[in-house]
Scaffold this active site. Sequence first.
Site, PDB file in Angstrom:
ATOM      1  N   THR B 185      50.426  51.396  55.045  1.00  0.00           N
ATOM      2  CA  THR B 185      51.290  50.646  54.232  1.00  0.00           C
ATOM      3  C   THR B 185      52.081  51.869  53.323  1.00  0.00           C
ATOM      4  OG1 THR B 185      49.864  50.179  52.484  1.00  0.00           O
ATOM      5  CG2 THR B 185      50.087  48.327  54.217  1.00  0.00           C
ATOM      6  N   GLU B 330      47.542  44.425  55.076  1.00  0.00           N
ATOM      7  CA  GLU B 330      46.260  44.271  54.830  1.00  0.00           C
ATOM      8  C   GLU B 330      45.821  42.954  55.273  1.00  0.00           C
ATOM      9  OE1 GLU B 330      48.761  45.147  52.881  1.00  0.00           O
ATOM     10  OE2 GLU B 330      48.197  46.818  51.610  1.00  0.00           O
ATOM     11  N   LYS B 439      55.475  40.147  30.759  1.00  0.00           N
ATOM     12  CA  LYS B 439      54.429  39.367  30.345  1.00  0.00           C
ATOM     13  C   LYS B 439      54.758  39.352  28.787  1.00  0.00           C
ATOM     14  CE  LYS B 439      51.045  40.416  33.634  1.00  0.00           C
ATOM     15  NZ  LYS B 439      50.241  41.474  34.239  1.00  0.00           N
ATOM     16  N   TRP B 444      53.677  34.581  31.291  1.00  0.00           N
ATOM     17  CA  TRP B 444      54.416  35.256  32.540  1.00  0.00           C
ATOM     18  C   TRP B 444      55.835  34.909  32.644  1.00  0.00           C
ATOM     19  CZ3 TRP B 444      50.349  36.714  36.982  1.00  0.00           C
ATOM     20  CH2 TRP B 444      49.444  37.382  36.241  1.00  0.00           C
TER      21      TRP B 444
END
Lengths: 541, 541
Positions: B185, B330, B439, B444
């Site tokens: 990746t 993954e 943040k 968030w």
Amino acid sequence: MLGLMQDWPLLCHKILDHAATQHGRREIVSRSVEGPITRTTYADAHLRARKVAMMLEREGYAPGDRIATLAWNTARHLEAWYGIMGMGGVYHTLNPRLFPEQIAWIMNHAEDKALFVDLTFMPLVEKIAPQVKSLKQVIVLTDGQHMPETALDNVVAYEDWIAQADGDYRWKTLDENAACGMCYTSGTTGDPKGVVYSHRSNVLHAMIAVQPDAMGLSSRDVILPVVPMFHANAWGLAQSAPMIGAKLVMPGGKMDGPSIYELLDTEKVTFTAAVPTVWLMLLQHLEETGKKLPHLKKVVIGGSACPRAMTRKFQDNYDVEVIHAWGMTEMSPLGSLGTIKPEYADLEGDARLDIQEKQGFAPFGVEMKVTDDDNVARPWDGKTFGRLKVRGPAVAKGYYGGAGTDQFDEEGWFDTGDVAHIDPNGYMQITDRAKDVIKSGGEWISTIDLENLAVGHPDVAEAAVIGIRHPKWDERPLLVVVPKKDREPAKDDILGYMEGKVAKWWMPNDVVFVDEIPHTATGKIQKTTLRDQFRDYTLPD
Amino acid sequence: MLGLMQDWPLLCHKILDHAATQHGRREIVSRSVEGPITRTTYADAHLRARKVAMMLEREGYAPGDRIATLAWNTARHLEAWYGIMGMGGVYHTLNPRLFPEQIAWIMNHAEDKALFVDLTFMPLVEKIAPQVKSLKQVIVLTDGQHMPETALDNVVAYEDWIAQADGDYRWKTLDENAACGMCYTSGTTGDPKGVVYSHRSNVLHAMIAVQPDAMGLSSRDVILPVVPMFHANAWGLAQSAPMIGAKLVMPGGKMDGPSIYELLDTEKVTFTAAVPTVWLMLLQHLEETGKKLPHLKKVVIGGSACPRAMTRKFQDNYDVEVIHAWGMTEMSPLGSLGTIKPEYADLEGDARLDIQEKQGFAPFGVEMKVTDDDNVARPWDGKTFGRLKVRGPAVAKGYYGGAGTDQFDEEGWFDTGDVAHIDPNGYMQITDRAKDVIKSGGEWISTIDLENLAVGHPDVAEAAVIGIRHPKWDERPLLVVVPKKDREPAKDDILGYMEGKVAKWWMPNDVVFVDEIPHTATGKIQKTTLRDQFRDYTLPD
């Protein structure tokens, strides 16, 4: 060089975790043994199974302990399975249709320590329990209110028992090869033999079962497993249904036509599975009442060969797809399923039924071959039959305690004891049991084919074929016939009817007429008895 | 106590054995790199893959060796994969869209010993090969007739090469945890990281993928994997298609609208999968020509979020079901799929599209959670977002050579780097990348949500939101806007438009206008560059 992927053991209780997380509000509907229909969810089952696991631990049971169940398909039975497995135990399903002495023998052989039992079977358990030395406790799958009087010690009501635990339990982390379940097969000869499922084999089996070309199960299905959990693992449905989050409908102890119909209809069941006998009862009920099956899409039929007329009725009269399947307790149990490959997708009518009469093809995870007696593979031509052998991650490699080792070879193939042929597209058809097939001059003759042919004669009620010793050919077929009431067919008449419909060298050397053919408890022809009966019979020249 | 089930390791080459045995005559149709459409079968692929394995052994490659491929989706590439895996090797797919230096870096890191390459990429390989010390041999996926001139040593034509072997080869028996494949990746920062698939993870991933609630694949499907084998394992289709015996249609190097349409139409493709960009090209071609998609039933769309308008077009104009999916290299790569649970089965129109805009739910075998920065799980309420973490048998536990260990915790959870929320029915929706989320005072803010809102303003061509240091709130959002041509929107105008459409505390503290926003090679907003650009920016009071 090893891969760098996670060590995530295939454990059965992860299936229930998944069902609770992703499909927590999906229902489990049960016809309870007490009578009423009950409704719980996968989230409920997840909590209650953890209560079972907690209580088993609290009572002192340890990983590896065999915990028996003698119960119908209900939500409680399902919870008990997952609770047992989740604490590392081994569920051991007992078949209530066996003789009490057989059940006691099996329990002693497995050394079962506890028993979950339905109310129905309490009289049976009162007979058996005193004979099972390892047994410490009986948990009756009911509440305190419905508890029967009993002379047995250490008996508790399931609901009262699990109410003592809060369910705040973390499943045991186990080797995925750890035993999780057990089921004994009882052949016609010898002692019953114990198949021991692992967490891995059950999880892989469920993953195989849900595929579109196997059972094809989704979260939008409503699944009624009529096939009992005590019969070959309920064909895996206790794992595959929660794996994909389908609503489960459990029939309890009522398998008669009206009871099954009621569930199919009120719960809008889309998928069901059982042996032909159950479907005979349902179809009879439908014909008597004129009722239809508007919700049902698929029915899996196995356990014994599905008659062509049954497939036709389901498909033509009720628009329900039949999947003919074959398997064995030793195979978890699925071996083959008769979904339709593209080669056969355009077939209709009788041509399609010809294919559906076969037991289907093996999905990925089941290897299959037919061999002669010297283990040489025979061709897949749809007619050459041989001993059916299988291999795979959900196939047994032996029996508990080491019985039956001759059924397994060093390459891992398990000899099913069936005789079959496989067609060029992989569709397998059982033609006989290996112990019944007739070996004539090195070639094999299918007794089932001859029997099916003979019963086509208008005067024949039932027919059985057995091999009789022959000085030149080793064995030759003898046809045993029960004539229809008030009919007196002649030998030559029956043989004349068969001639031209099978190879000449398959033709029975003689026909005898009898009043009755012996049967097993499950209705199969008892060929061992029949062979004993004709042991001294001599074929005509 | 262990189960008594067979030790049948989950090995990828058993998938091809199964395809050849049960679906041997099913076709693999390829658009070859040389031009013509070629036709082989699973039986052919099985033989040719064994020839590849024989030749690799003969050349001296050993189990564990990494063998690279730089190739389009074709039958030859598929054969090469199985040949490599069957002799115990590790296929290592290289992405030709990377810079040559990146490819060389990756090959050196993996120590690739041989390379299977398409004609297309020979000029690229001539540049790279001299930089890769471990590389011994280049096998060009063509025949002698089409071999190009090359200055490289040790170059052979695939067809001539495998013609030297008879294919009478027995696959290596391996530990199912052995490495079988590798894919790097390449994030926006740092070196590429190698994911190492095992035989077990690939087989389990394929079993998960074929389920009705995942891709739902059967032998009657005709599958066109447009998503390249070099891109996240072709979403597992190189394993799942042969596992269930579906006809495969391989697009070679042509992914433009007319070429894809030609295959969909002439080969009667029922199932296909690719990133949104490919489907934009196809939909444009369909709209220009008025053509329809009478055979296609399902399209899986992932790689980046599938726009609502695309789902609507496929479903409303062409009667093709869209399955929105999410995954990562993954994760082998499938993480979630947007098939419809019964809770949403009755939704229509926009209500259904609202669900399909989410990335779907995790099948059995993928565990999922969203957490805060302290790894505390957040609720599944469809709005509270957190870091998306996953676990499962086809999820990486690390990278080759030990890179990126901070992405894995001791309980096995992999931090995907995505931020998402999950609704009460398990449907996940990506709301941001973790490194982009703002943040503010411990809460968030999703930059993607703000960007999507801002581009709704009639004068805004493109918008990006980044976090700017703030003395009190840690970070506050800055909205960066590219106005439409000849428009000059005012700050207050845009903020006024957004007001009331998001929570008050989400509102950007400032708006700046720019001529251009930086993009990555694949068209995504390059937020790292943007953040650098505004490093010294101070928000107004």
